[in-house]
Design an enzyme around this catalytic site. Structure first.
Site, mmCIF file in Angstrom:
data_model
loop_
_atom_site.group_PDB
_atom_site.id
_atom_site.type_symbol
_atom_site.label_atom_id
_atom_site.label_comp_id
_atom_site.label_asym_id
_atom_site.label_seq_id
_atom_site.Cartn_x
_atom_site.Cartn_y
_atom_site.Cartn_z
ATOM 1 N N HIS A 156 -1.613 0.053 -9.326
ATOM 2 C CA HIS A 156 -2.073 -0.471 -8.568
ATOM 3 C C HIS A 156 -2.445 -1.821 -9.011
ATOM 4 C CE1 HIS A 156 -4.208 -0.756 -3.848
ATOM 5 N NE2 HIS A 156 -4.163 -2.659 -5.070
ATOM 6 N N ARG A 165 1.032 -1.566 0.218
ATOM 7 C CA ARG A 165 0.178 -0.001 0.005
ATOM 8 C C ARG A 165 0.934 1.070 -0.002
ATOM 9 N NH1 ARG A 165 -3.410 -3.497 -1.223
ATOM 10 N NH2 ARG A 165 -5.340 -3.256 -0.812
ATOM 11 N N GLU A 187 -4.416 7.866 -5.127
ATOM 12 C CA GLU A 187 -4.812 6.713 -6.028
ATOM 13 C C GLU A 187 -6.311 7.230 -6.151
ATOM 14 O OE1 GLU A 187 -4.554 2.401 -5.779
ATOM 15 O OE2 GLU A 187 -1.926 2.816 -4.977
HETATM 16 C C1 DGY Z 1 -4.984 -6.491 -1.915
HETATM 17 O O1 DGY Z 1 -5.878 -7.858 -2.722
HETATM 18 O O2 DGY Z 1 -5.203 -5.870 -1.309
HETATM 19 C C2 DGY Z 1 -4.824 -6.047 -3.999
HETATM 20 O O3 DGY Z 1 -4.170 -4.759 -3.349
HETATM 21 C C3 DGY Z 1 -5.759 -5.815 -4.428
HETATM 22 O O4 DGY Z 1 -6.164 -4.312 -3.545
#
Ligand code: DGY
Length: 326
Positions: free
Chosen positions: A287, A239, A268
């Protein structure tokens, strides 16, 4: 007359038809545009009957949400990360939180490897070099080997293990640091444990794979970039807010590290005027770690099954707060 449980579905893309049909066979579905809050979009009587929801990290699951959905019993997150959820509030309101671990490990690991190769071998710039005709005027600058170098993992969870196994195929030495040592990963020869500072000091490629929470927000910043080799690359597929992005930009501008490969950012979608977009030593992705047809299908299947199980009295496969179920 028995009324069927009502569920909320709020996703960025439509659920595959067969999975939606599985839900529709059992529940009344209320669709909510992704990103909308139920309290803003739905009348109180509709909200009152909602027992479950199928969402992604685009939806916040917090105190306000649970107050606006007083009958909510389960929130099925179609993602492994659940930084969109206030788990303490969910526990207070007795809302079971489910997620989708494991099925995305390989897809995310592949993006880590892809970013590493793009950075070390300058593949994105190489593509532009050929397309622009610059090759006709001289050769492309030399790049760097990754073979024989050290790959450091901050975080050793399910995805970390697959990443470790993948980069071993490049003859890399793999080190890791994690809150808890992973004896099994060590016994399997996947990675050797080092303390946190050693991880940053010795890695030629440093990959961040820890979840975002109050403790990990901005936990990699100026101090860590200052310890890294000026030739090292940083990769983040976890993240964005785990990194202090302003400090990262300074480190990239000041040559404290050689480059960064980022699949996730603090904001994002990333606006085009972000300084990250103009740095030549950065490779960016939108992402997309889990964003393949196959993996997203598997995540949707698991998220749907978790929701069906939880609402029909079957223990779901993947729960964030299983103590609530137990
Ligand atoms: C997750 O599964 O956490 C991926 O980053 C998609 O949000």
């Amino acid at each position: 007359m028995t009324t069927r449980p009502r569920i909320l579905v709020s996703l960025p893309v439509a659920l595959p038809g067969d999975l939606r049909a599985e839900l529709a066979a059992r529940f009344d579905i209320v669709d909510l545009p992704c990103g909308s809050r139920p309290a803003d979009a739905l009348p109180a009587d509709v909200r009152a009957g909602i027992q479950g929801q199928l969402i992604t990290p685009h939806s916040r699951v917090d105190q306000d949400l649970m107050q606006s959905l007083p009958g909510l019993r389960v929130s099925s997150n179609c993602s492994v990360g659940y930084d969109n959820v206030d788990v303490a509030a969910a526990n207070r309101h007795k809302v079971l939180i489910c997620n989708t671990p494991n099925v995305l490990n390989g897809a995310v690991a592949d993006v880590v490897v892809g970013l590493m190769l793009c950075l070390a071998r300058n593949l994105v710039a190489g593509d532009a070099f050929v397309r622009s005709g610059a090759w006709t005027r001289g050769p492309f600058p030399l790049t760097h080997d990754i073979r024989g170098k050290t790959f450091g993992l901050l975080g050793m969870g399910r995805i970390g293990r697959v990443v470790a196994r993948s980069v071993q195929a490049f003859d890399m030495k793999v080190t890791y640091h994690n809150r808890r040592r992973d004896d099994e990963a060590e016994t399997l020869g996947l990675a050797s444990y080092v303390d946190r500072d050693t991880l940053f000091r010795e890695a030629d490629v440093l990959c961040v794979l820890i979840p975002l929470n109050a403790e990990t927000r901005h936990c990699v910043g100026a101090r860590e970039f200052g310890m890294m080799k000026p030739t090292a690359y940083l990769i983040n597929t976890a993240r964005g807010a785990v990194l202090d992005e302003a400090a990262l930009i300074d480190a990239l501008r000041g040559g404290k590290i050689a480059g960064a490969g980022l699949d996730v950012m603090e904001t994002e979608p990333l606006p085009a005027d972000s300084p990250l977009c103009s740095l030549p030593n950065v490779v960016l992705q939108a992402h997309v770690g889990s964003a393949t047809h196959e993996t997203r299908r598997a995540m949707s299947e698991l998220a749907v099954q978790n929701l069906i199980d939880a609402l029909t009295g079957v223990r779901p496969t993947a729960m964030v707060n299983p103590e609530l179920w137990d």
